[in-house]
Design an enzyme around this catalytic site. Structure first.
Site, PDB file in Angstrom:
ATOM      1  N   ALA A  63      -8.039   0.844  -3.034  1.00 54.66           N
ATOM      2  CA  ALA A  63      -8.212  -0.613  -3.029  1.00 54.66           C
ATOM      3  C   ALA A  63      -6.974  -1.217  -3.702  1.00 54.66           C
ATOM      4  CB  ALA A  63      -9.477  -0.986  -3.791  1.00 54.66           C
ATOM      5  N   GLY A 108     -10.341   4.176  -2.623  1.00 54.65           N
ATOM      6  CA  GLY A 108     -10.923   3.552  -1.430  1.00 54.65           C
ATOM      7  C   GLY A 108     -10.366   4.156  -0.152  1.00 54.65           C
ATOM      8  N   GLU A 111     -12.475   7.087   0.440  1.00 50.63           N
ATOM      9  CA  GLU A 111     -13.785   6.589   0.900  1.00 50.63           C
ATOM     10  C   GLU A 111     -13.709   6.140   2.357  1.00 50.63           C
ATOM     11  OE1 GLU A 111     -13.882   4.040  -2.615  1.00 50.63           O
ATOM     12  OE2 GLU A 111     -15.837   4.878  -3.077  1.00 50.63           O
ATOM     13  N   GLU A 131     -10.318   6.578  -9.488  1.00 50.08           N
ATOM     14  CA  GLU A 131     -10.786   5.325 -10.094  1.00 50.08           C
ATOM     15  C   GLU A 131     -11.003   5.459 -11.595  1.00 50.08           C
ATOM     16  OE1 GLU A 131     -11.794   6.598  -7.263  1.00 50.08           O
ATOM     17  OE2 GLU A 131     -12.308   5.062  -5.786  1.00 50.08           O
TER      18      GLU A 131
HETATM   19  C1  LIG Z   1      -8.927  -1.447  -7.531  1.00 49.75           C
HETATM   20  C2  LIG Z   1     -10.319  -1.895  -7.610  1.00 49.75           C
HETATM   21  C3  LIG Z   1     -10.653  -2.930  -6.592  1.00 49.75           C
HETATM   22  C4  LIG Z   1     -12.065  -3.502  -6.728  1.00 49.75           C
HETATM   23  C5  LIG Z   1     -12.166  -4.582  -7.811  1.00 49.75           C
HETATM   24  C6  LIG Z   1     -12.925  -4.015  -9.005  1.00 49.75           C
HETATM   25  C7  LIG Z   1     -14.363  -3.782  -8.696  1.00 49.75           C
HETATM   26  C8  LIG Z   1     -14.847  -2.501  -9.340  1.00 49.75           C
HETATM   27  C9  LIG Z   1     -15.552  -1.645  -8.351  1.00 49.75           C
HETATM   28  C10 LIG Z   1     -14.594  -0.757  -7.608  1.00 49.75           C
HETATM   29  C11 LIG Z   1     -14.882  -0.681  -6.150  1.00 49.75           C
HETATM   30  C12 LIG Z   1     -13.626  -0.407  -5.363  1.00 49.75           C
HETATM   31  C13 LIG Z   1     -13.564   0.995  -4.850  1.00 49.75           C
HETATM   32  C14 LIG Z   1     -12.161   1.494  -4.723  1.00 49.75           C
HETATM   33  C15 LIG Z   1     -11.357   1.504  -5.814  1.00 49.75           C
HETATM   34  C16 LIG Z   1      -9.973   2.020  -5.701  1.00 49.75           C
HETATM   35  O1  LIG Z   1      -9.497   2.459  -4.673  1.00 49.75           O
HETATM   36  S1  LIG Z   1      -9.100   1.977  -7.150  1.00 49.75           S
HETATM   37  C17 LIG Z   1      -7.472   2.482  -6.692  1.00 49.75           C
HETATM   38  C18 LIG Z   1      -7.409   3.970  -6.434  1.00 49.75           C
HETATM   39  N1  LIG Z   1      -6.056   4.381  -6.177  1.00 49.75           N
HETATM   40  C19 LIG Z   1      -5.198   4.689  -7.162  1.00 49.75           C
HETATM   41  O2  LIG Z   1      -5.556   4.693  -8.308  1.00 49.75           O
HETATM   42  C20 LIG Z   1      -3.788   5.022  -6.754  1.00 49.75           C
HETATM   43  C21 LIG Z   1      -2.824   4.184  -7.578  1.00 49.75           C
HETATM   44  N2  LIG Z   1      -1.448   4.435  -7.155  1.00 49.75           N
HETATM   45  C22 LIG Z   1      -0.796   5.567  -7.566  1.00 49.75           C
HETATM   46  O3  LIG Z   1      -1.323   6.467  -8.160  1.00 49.75           O
HETATM   47  C23 LIG Z   1       0.643   5.650  -7.155  1.00 49.75           C
HETATM   48  O4  LIG Z   1       1.123   4.325  -6.958  1.00 49.75           O
HETATM   49  C24 LIG Z   1       0.857   6.456  -5.849  1.00 49.75           C
HETATM   50  C25 LIG Z   1       0.029   5.888  -4.725  1.00 49.75           C
HETATM   51  C26 LIG Z   1       0.529   7.914  -6.125  1.00 49.75           C
HETATM   52  C27 LIG Z   1       2.354   6.318  -5.476  1.00 49.75           C
HETATM   53  O5  LIG Z   1       3.112   6.637  -6.615  1.00 49.75           O
HETATM   54  P1  LIG Z   1       4.703   6.439  -6.588  1.00 49.75           P
HETATM   55  O6  LIG Z   1       5.274   7.064  -5.373  1.00 49.75           O
HETATM   56  O7  LIG Z   1       5.196   6.837  -7.931  1.00 49.75           O
HETATM   57  O8  LIG Z   1       4.917   4.859  -6.395  1.00 49.75           O
HETATM   58  P2  LIG Z   1       4.482   3.696  -7.369  1.00 49.75           P
HETATM   59  O9  LIG Z   1       5.706   3.080  -7.975  1.00 49.75           O
HETATM   60  O10 LIG Z   1       3.390   4.119  -8.285  1.00 49.75           O
HETATM   61  O11 LIG Z   1       3.840   2.658  -6.330  1.00 49.75           O
HETATM   62  C28 LIG Z   1       4.672   2.025  -5.336  1.00 49.75           C
HETATM   63  C29 LIG Z   1       4.246   0.573  -5.279  1.00 49.75           C
HETATM   64  O12 LIG Z   1       2.911   0.549  -4.719  1.00 49.75           O
HETATM   65  C30 LIG Z   1       2.045  -0.128  -5.621  1.00 49.75           C
HETATM   66  N3  LIG Z   1       0.710   0.460  -5.548  1.00 49.75           N
HETATM   67  C31 LIG Z   1       0.393   1.750  -5.634  1.00 49.75           C
HETATM   68  N4  LIG Z   1      -0.941   1.924  -5.494  1.00 49.75           N
HETATM   69  C32 LIG Z   1      -1.494   0.712  -5.310  1.00 49.75           C
HETATM   70  C33 LIG Z   1      -2.840   0.213  -5.102  1.00 49.75           C
HETATM   71  N5  LIG Z   1      -3.877   1.007  -5.027  1.00 49.75           N
HETATM   72  N6  LIG Z   1      -2.994  -1.119  -4.972  1.00 49.75           N
HETATM   73  C34 LIG Z   1      -1.919  -1.958  -5.015  1.00 49.75           C
HETATM   74  N7  LIG Z   1      -0.616  -1.565  -5.196  1.00 49.75           N
HETATM   75  C35 LIG Z   1      -0.421  -0.230  -5.347  1.00 49.75           C
HETATM   76  C36 LIG Z   1       2.673   0.039  -6.979  1.00 49.75           C
HETATM   77  O13 LIG Z   1       2.199  -0.932  -7.872  1.00 49.75           O
HETATM   78  C37 LIG Z   1       4.144  -0.083  -6.647  1.00 49.75           C
HETATM   79  O14 LIG Z   1       4.409  -1.453  -6.445  1.00 49.75           O
HETATM   80  P3  LIG Z   1       5.756  -2.073  -7.068  1.00 49.75           P
HETATM   81  O15 LIG Z   1       5.695  -1.806  -8.565  1.00 49.75           O
HETATM   82  O16 LIG Z   1       5.700  -3.542  -6.716  1.00 49.75           O
HETATM   83  O17 LIG Z   1       6.877  -1.322  -6.398  1.00 49.75           O
END
Ligand SMILES: CCCCCCCCCCCCC/C=C/C(=O)SCCNC(=O)CCNC(=O)[C@H](O)C(C)(C)COP(=O)(O)OP(=O)(O)OC[C@H]1O[C@@H](n2cnc3c(N)ncnc32)[C@H](O)[C@@H]1OP(=O)(O)O
Length: 263
Positions: A63, A108, A111, A131
């Site tokens: 997400a 997500g 999922e 998460e």
């Molecule tokens: C998030 C919750 C939303 C719901 C609101 C809350 C309600 C609570 C209930 C929850 C229900 C929702 C269910 C689902 C939840 C989720 O999915 S939570 C998110 C799960 N995913 C992650 O935790 C992954 C996070 N990202 C990373 O671990 C890393 O970024 C990566 C994907 C492994 C890539 O790493 P790397 O190559 O080192 O690049 P980065 O510099 O880290 O990232 C590049 C740019 O991308 C942006 N980014 C990465 N992931 C996300 C994301 N999930 N959402 C938005 N943006 C993301 C990151 O910020 C970087 O951006 P810039 O800094 O602008 O370059």
């Protein structure tokens, strides 16, 4: 601008997520995916759907964290509800959905992949429900689908530690059914989907319906669902054609997909 590319190749629909850099699931993208699958489910020419993403770095990295951080807590449930509704809607599509996981499949994104009927992955794919690292928990169905797919222990291992696993471990766990080289993934998904699309649409839809309905039922009730659907398929024109073609030693010519009466 659309963040999805939806296309058709014969009777196979393809849905490609295209939201750089990581295909994060924003509210808008969740809504686009929902509308796309609702439209595909109404199209009788569609016999199988491939769900994937552009590039070979990310399937869907979860997400949208940035959007989440900006979402007031009293509005968070709307996004969770939309995400959960999307996953349930994909599961309810009459035809099979094949997820072709081309890279990072996290939160997500995992999922989303689990709402498909079968999953294939490239060797570069990684899977996880991280998460917990963010102080939240899966909310798009992960706590319910992951244990059903890989067992309670392995599911809790992933969700409570937030660790991710590579494609080989995902295959061993049963989260995916095939793993291929990145450059072969889309072709493998297309050939699986074409094979399914070439089978009897009546039998394909009935097998998916029996499995999906049976998952939530006690065994005897599930066997009754199979009995009902199996008899209906057995008396179909496709069954007559399939049996006749075998005896005449020729490929079967199956008919049009049945028009779906909305349940
Ligand atoms: C998030 C919750 C939303 C719901 C609101 C809350 C309600 C609570 C209930 C929850 C229900 C929702 C269910 C689902 C939840 C989720 O999915 S939570 C998110 C799960 N995913 C992650 O935790 C992954 C996070 N990202 C990373 O671990 C890393 O970024 C990566 C994907 C492994 C890539 O790493 P790397 O190559 O080192 O690049 P980065 O510099 O880290 O990232 C590049 C740019 O991308 C942006 N980014 C990465 N992931 C996300 C994301 N999930 N959402 C938005 N943006 C993301 C990151 O910020 C970087 O951006 P810039 O800094 O602008 O370059």
């Amino acid at each position: 601008m659309s963040q999805l590319r939806v296309g058709m190749d014969g009777a196979v629909a393809t849905v490609l997520v295209d939201r750089p850099p990581v295909n994060a699931l924003s509210t808008a993208l969740l809504g686009e995916l929902l509308a796309a699958f609702e439209a595909l489910d109404r199209d009788p020419t569609v016999r199988c759907v491939v769900l994937s993403a552009l590039g070979d770095r990310c399937f869907v990295a979860g997400a949208d964290i940035r959007e989440a951080a900006e979402t007031p807590p009293d509005r968070a449930s709307e996004r969770t509800a939309l995400g959960s509704q999307l996953m349930r809607r994909i599961e309810s599509v009459a035809v099979p959905v094949v997820a072709a996981i081309n890279g990072l499949c996290l939160g997500g994104g995992c999922e989303l992949a689990m709402s498909a009927d079968l999953r294939i992955a490239s060797t570069s794919a990684r899977f996880g429900q991280p998460e917990i690292r963010l102080g939240i928990m899966p909310g798009f169905g992960g706590t319910q689908r992951l244990p059903r797919l890989i067992g309670v222990g392995p599911a809790l291992d992933l969700m409570l530690t937030g660790r991710d696993v590579d494609a080989a471990e995902a295959l061993r766990l049963g989260l995916v059914s095939r793993v291929v080289a990145p450059e072969e993934l889309q072709q493998e998904a297309a050939s699986i989907a074409a094979e399914i699309a070439g089978r009897s649409a009546t039998a394909v839809r009935s097998i998916k319906a029996a499995v999906r309905r049976g998952l939530d039922l006690p065994l005897d009730a599930g066997l009754s669902v199979e009995f009902e659907l199996s008899n209906a398929v057995r008396t179909s024109a496709d069954a007559a054609e399939g049996l006749r073609a075998f005896l005449e030693k020729r490929p079967p010519l199956f008919g049009q997909a049945p028009v779906r009466d909305r349940d």
